[in-house]
Scaffold this active site. Structure first.
Site, PDB file in Angstrom:
ATOM      1  N   HIS A 131       0.704  -1.235   0.012  1.00 52.93           N
ATOM      2  CA  HIS A 131      -0.104   0.139  -0.015  1.00 52.93           C
ATOM      3  C   HIS A 131       0.988   1.247   0.096  1.00 52.93           C
ATOM      4  O   HIS A 131       0.680   2.421   0.515  1.00 52.93           O
ATOM      5  CB  HIS A 131      -0.892  -0.010   1.273  1.00 52.93           C
ATOM      6  CG  HIS A 131      -2.076  -1.159   1.235  1.00 52.93           C
ATOM      7  ND1 HIS A 131      -3.217  -0.959   0.495  1.00 52.93           N
ATOM      8  CD2 HIS A 131      -1.848  -2.344   1.833  1.00 52.93           C
ATOM      9  CE1 HIS A 131      -3.764  -2.337   0.479  1.00 52.93           C
ATOM     10  NE2 HIS A 131      -2.982  -2.980   1.435  1.00 52.93           N
ATOM     11  N   ASN A 202     -10.252  -3.402   1.715  1.00 57.39           N
ATOM     12  CA  ASN A 202      -9.994  -3.283   0.447  1.00 57.39           C
ATOM     13  C   ASN A 202     -11.193  -3.248  -0.524  1.00 57.39           C
ATOM     14  O   ASN A 202     -12.273  -2.990  -0.058  1.00 57.39           O
ATOM     15  CB  ASN A 202      -9.252  -4.711  -0.126  1.00 57.39           C
ATOM     16  CG  ASN A 202      -7.924  -4.835   0.723  1.00 57.39           C
ATOM     17  OD1 ASN A 202      -7.139  -3.946   0.934  1.00 57.39           O
ATOM     18  ND2 ASN A 202      -7.560  -6.157   0.899  1.00 57.39           N
ATOM     19  N   HIS A 394      -4.523   0.879  12.053  1.00 56.15           N
ATOM     20  CA  HIS A 394      -4.318  -0.101  13.063  1.00 56.15           C
ATOM     21  C   HIS A 394      -5.519  -1.109  13.132  1.00 56.15           C
ATOM     22  O   HIS A 394      -6.493  -0.544  13.842  1.00 56.15           O
ATOM     23  CB  HIS A 394      -3.401  -0.034  14.141  1.00 56.15           C
ATOM     24  CG  HIS A 394      -3.319  -1.101  15.087  1.00 56.15           C
ATOM     25  ND1 HIS A 394      -3.031  -2.286  14.872  1.00 56.15           N
ATOM     26  CD2 HIS A 394      -3.471  -1.208  16.611  1.00 56.15           C
ATOM     27  CE1 HIS A 394      -3.106  -3.054  15.879  1.00 56.15           C
ATOM     28  NE2 HIS A 394      -3.312  -2.615  17.008  1.00 56.15           N
ATOM     29  N   TYR A 417       0.450  -4.349  12.236  1.00 50.80           N
ATOM     30  CA  TYR A 417       0.006  -2.995  11.875  1.00 50.80           C
ATOM     31  C   TYR A 417       0.957  -1.943  12.892  1.00 50.80           C
ATOM     32  O   TYR A 417       1.476  -1.006  12.318  1.00 50.80           O
ATOM     33  CB  TYR A 417      -1.343  -2.564  12.002  1.00 50.80           C
ATOM     34  CG  TYR A 417      -1.941  -2.733  10.351  1.00 50.80           C
ATOM     35  CD1 TYR A 417      -2.285  -1.694   9.509  1.00 50.80           C
ATOM     36  CD2 TYR A 417      -2.087  -4.250  10.125  1.00 50.80           C
ATOM     37  CE1 TYR A 417      -3.043  -2.081   8.299  1.00 50.80           C
ATOM     38  CE2 TYR A 417      -2.672  -4.315   8.919  1.00 50.80           C
ATOM     39  CZ  TYR A 417      -2.955  -3.389   8.054  1.00 50.80           C
ATOM     40  OH  TYR A 417      -3.702  -3.989   6.630  1.00 50.80           O
TER      41      TYR A 417
END
Length: 752
Positions: A131, A202, A394, A417
């Site tokens: 990403h 997503n 996160h 994360y």
């Protein structure tokens, strides 16, 4: 010298520019780089920094511990009229190093040089492993009410919550193109008064893998080959297909990626999914399981593959430009947040589907998506690095009323994360960066570390204590404390295994294929054929064809034909599934807000008529772009694109108000007959515009001399090609077709 207010300077700059630039009939289009137009001469009158552009926003001015300061957001920006050091000392010169004479060596004592170069040398931080290529925007979320399933305050009816959303591609580096075939990230940070909630999803509802321990494997396989760093930002290469053909749980997500979902038209027309199943808790402590969905107001639309390839070269920033131009133009992107809700049973399944398997969906026909709120993005970042690049999401950023489940992919993400930010953002205090600061009071007993912005008082950052009067105190139900739902963990041996329900890797991929329209199936076949055709080793192609045979024999046969390979037989029984119409992008209509309409003009075009069309396009919430052979003006019309700077891929529809002739030949005439205008000839760049729009099934319209262009291009009279006596009439006929995104019947569809 006295500094001047930004508003005074802006007025002077605008007035000066107005003396030099004629303001013409065509409406403004988005894309201005600054909040005021520049002057030809270098400005020399000191003044405070110019204000942000009208569509720009910045993080609220909160303290590192979450308190509102009341200061305007520009307080985080630069201050004053004069150049200074980082400590505020005003500087006379920043163009020359301090030297021993004009031709002498630079002196070590030049503190300004050392500060400036040192900071420059350390401007970059590690990009995200995945990403990395992203774009972000600010907005507001309004709750519709969901008290029957969760006590999360930001979902209460009428509640308003500031948000920051980051869209991204997965595989490419920060310098890659926006329009590659890839999964897109859709991450939303809700700054609630109960704490920050991050919904990190997503644009596809399923993932490649079922267990987080395999995440390094799929990303290593999808990333460029480590020896050459090729290919960048795409999955058309051996290592990707080697992995997914061997690791068949990836087949469902791969099919989504090979569909039109892998190349969205824009972030504004992209669906979002939380992927995982979450546990929701209501005020009484009752629980349900749920999946999160983002539904775009404009519908789900995609690029044609040729469009995506052209855009990667012509405008690799196409998606972020579209997002920011839409916000600047006031066509604010909108999504509804919806929930699929399921009973929280010990089996954690619904209609035979394992809700903890992130490679599976629950069709909307079985569990409808219930709207619980609306997201509107209405401000662009003021500083891309400070906001979009430094924002840290996160999945463990939860609020009361929302908890996690035992989804093995989700469980691993809860660790990953936080861990990755320690390297990217230089230490554990990344939550104190302005874009990450919570909008709720923070009293966490976490101390020190790199980049600590808070100035903690007290002497007892531990519990229990008496030296700080017992502060901070634990909260209970009356104070709406977060509750880790006391789910019973069954006694079981420690094993590295998955439940048997995770073993089905093909039935839902088949469901997706059978849910597509013929034209969408054609695009999937072409995508597989292209991607596998880029693989070097035939063995990998053959292995992937075996996987396709287990999904659908027609799909497998069509791809095998394109690759020139035999069609293998399936190795499992084909699943008996019911198609889900909700998965198809074809067959519905949507608002045309924010669409771009190109209007080709020449010296013979009706300027008044074109101006009326431009105004009506703008009034409909769309963006008109006047296109001509040269910049400046044509018969009083402001030209936004020339045949050299514009291309069909930027447009959703093309209207022709004229038939521009080819540019005059600069060479001397060879005979006395040369130089006469030929009414049967049109600038070939205009024909290219028309032919590309034709191939990509876009609406095309013409009136006046523009009708001749359609005839010369060979498209007159076809579906979605309109003519009329006036531009406004042609536009009126075009708008219903725009609502369907494309003229689908113009796409060939040999796969049924």
């Amino acid at each position: 010298m006295e500094s001047r207010k930004p508003t005074e300077v802006v007025k002077d700059v605008v007035d000066a520019a107005a003396e030099k630039v004629s303001q013409l009939a065509a409406p403004e289009v988005p894309g201005a780089p600054g909040s005021a137009p520049p002057t030809v001469d270098e400005p020399t009158t000191p003044h405070d920094p110019l204000p942000p552009k009208k569509e720009q926003g910045a993080p609220e001015t909160r303290t590192p511990t979450g308190a509102a300061t009341g200061a305007p957001t520009v307080a985080n920006g630069q201050q004053g009229a004069f150049l200074t050091t980082s400590q505020g000392a005003r500087l006379r010169d920043t163009d020359h190093s301090l030297k021993a004479g004009a031709r002498g060596p630079t002196l070590l004592q030049d503190h300004h040089l050392r500060e400036k170069i040192t900071h420059f040398d350390h401007e970059r931080i590690p990009e995200r492993v995945v990403h990395a290529r992203g774009a972000g925007a600010h907005g507001v979320f309004t709750g519709y009410g969901a008290e029957e399933v969760t006590r999360a305050g930001f979902l209460r009816k009428g509640s308003q919550t500031p948000v920051f959303v980051r869209f991204s591609t997965v595989l490419g580096s920060r310098g890659s193109a926006d329009t590659v075939r890839d999964t897109r990230g859709f991450a939303t940070k809700f700054y609630t008064d109960e704490g920050t909630f991050d919904l990190v999803g997503n644009n596809m509802p399923v993932f490649f893998i079922q267990d987080a321990i395999k995440f390094p494997d799929i990303i290593h396989a999808g990333k460029p080959h480590p020896d050459r760093e090729i290919p960048q930002a795409q999955s058309a290469h051996d290592t990707f297909w080697d992995f997914v053909s061997l690791h068949t749980e990836a087949q469902h997500h791969t099919l989504w990626n090979m569909s039109d979902r892998g190349i969205p038209r824009s972030y504004r027309t992209m669906e979002g999914f939380g992927v995982h199943t979450f546990r929701l808790v209501d005020a009484a402590g009752a629980t349900v399981l749920a999946k999160f969905h983002w539904k775009p107001k404009l519908g789900v639309h995609s690029l044609d593959w040729e469009e995506a390839q052209l855009l990667a070269g012509i405008d690799p920033d196409f998606h972020r430009r579209d997002l920011y131009d839409a916000i600047e133009a006031g066509a604010y992107p909108e999504w509804e947040l919806g929930l699929q809700v399921f009973p929280d049973t010990p089996e954690e399944t619904f209609a035979g589907i394992d809700l903890l398997d992130p490679t599976k969906i629950v069709p909307e026909e079985l569990a409808p998506v219930q709207p619980v709120g609306k997201l509107v993005l209405n401000r662009t970042p003021t500083n891309f690095f400070a906001e979009t690049e430094q924002v840290a999401f996160h999945l463990g950023n939860l609020v009361p009323g929302i908890d996690v489940t035992n989804d093995p992919l989700l469980q691993g993400r809860l660790f990953s994360y936080v861990d990755t930010q320690l390297t990217r953002l230089g230490g554990p205090n990344f939550s104190q960066l302005p874009i990450n600061r919570p909008h709720a009071p923070v009293n966490d007993m976490l101390r020190d570390g790199f980049h600590q912005h808070a100035v903690h008082a007290g002497v007892a950052p531990y519990r229990p204590n008496s030296l700080d009067g017992g502060n901070p105190f634990p909260a209970g139900d009356a104070e709406n404390a977060f509750l880790d739902v006391p789910v019973t963990v069954a006694e079981a041996p420690k094993v590295r295994a998955s439940p048997a329900s995770f073993d089905d890797h093909y039935s839902q991929a088949r469901l997706f294929w059978l849910s597509m329209s013929p034209v969408e199936r054609e695009h999937i076949v072409r995508a597989y054929t292209f991607e596998l055709g880029k693989c070097y080793h035939q063995a990998i192609r053959e292995r992937q064809l075996r996987c396709l045979a287990n999904i659908d024999p027609v799909l497998c046969a069509e791809v095998a034909t394109g690759l020139g390979l035999p069609t293998p037989a399936p190795t499992v029984s084909l699943a008996d599934v019911t198609p889900s119409p909700a998965l198809s992008q074809v067959g519905r209509t949507w608002p045309a807000d924010g669409r771009t309409v190109g209007i080709v003009v020449d010296a013979g075009a009706d300027a008044d008529g074109v101006s009326r069309v431009c105004r009506e396009v703008s009034a409909a919430g769309m963006v008109p772009l006047v296109i001509a052979a040269h910049g400046g003006t044509v018969d009083g019309l402001t030209v936004q694109r020339t045949f050299a700077t514009g291309r069909s891929v930027e447009l959703d529809a093309l209207l022709l108000a004229g038939a521009p002739a080819p540019a005059p030949d600069a060479r001397p005439a060879r005979d006395a007959k040369a130089g006469a205008a030929d009414a049967t000839v049109v600038d070939p760049r205009v024909l290219l515009l028309v032919q590309e729009c034709w191939r990509h099934a876009k609406v095309i319209g013409a009136w006046g001399d523009g009708v001749r262009v359609l005839e010369l291009a060979g498209v007159a009279g076809a579906a979605g090609v309109l003519t009329g006596d006036s531009g406004t009439g042609v536009l009126a006929d075009a708008q219903p077709l725009l609502a369907a995104h494309r003229v689908w019947e113009r796409f060939p569809a040999s796969v049924s």
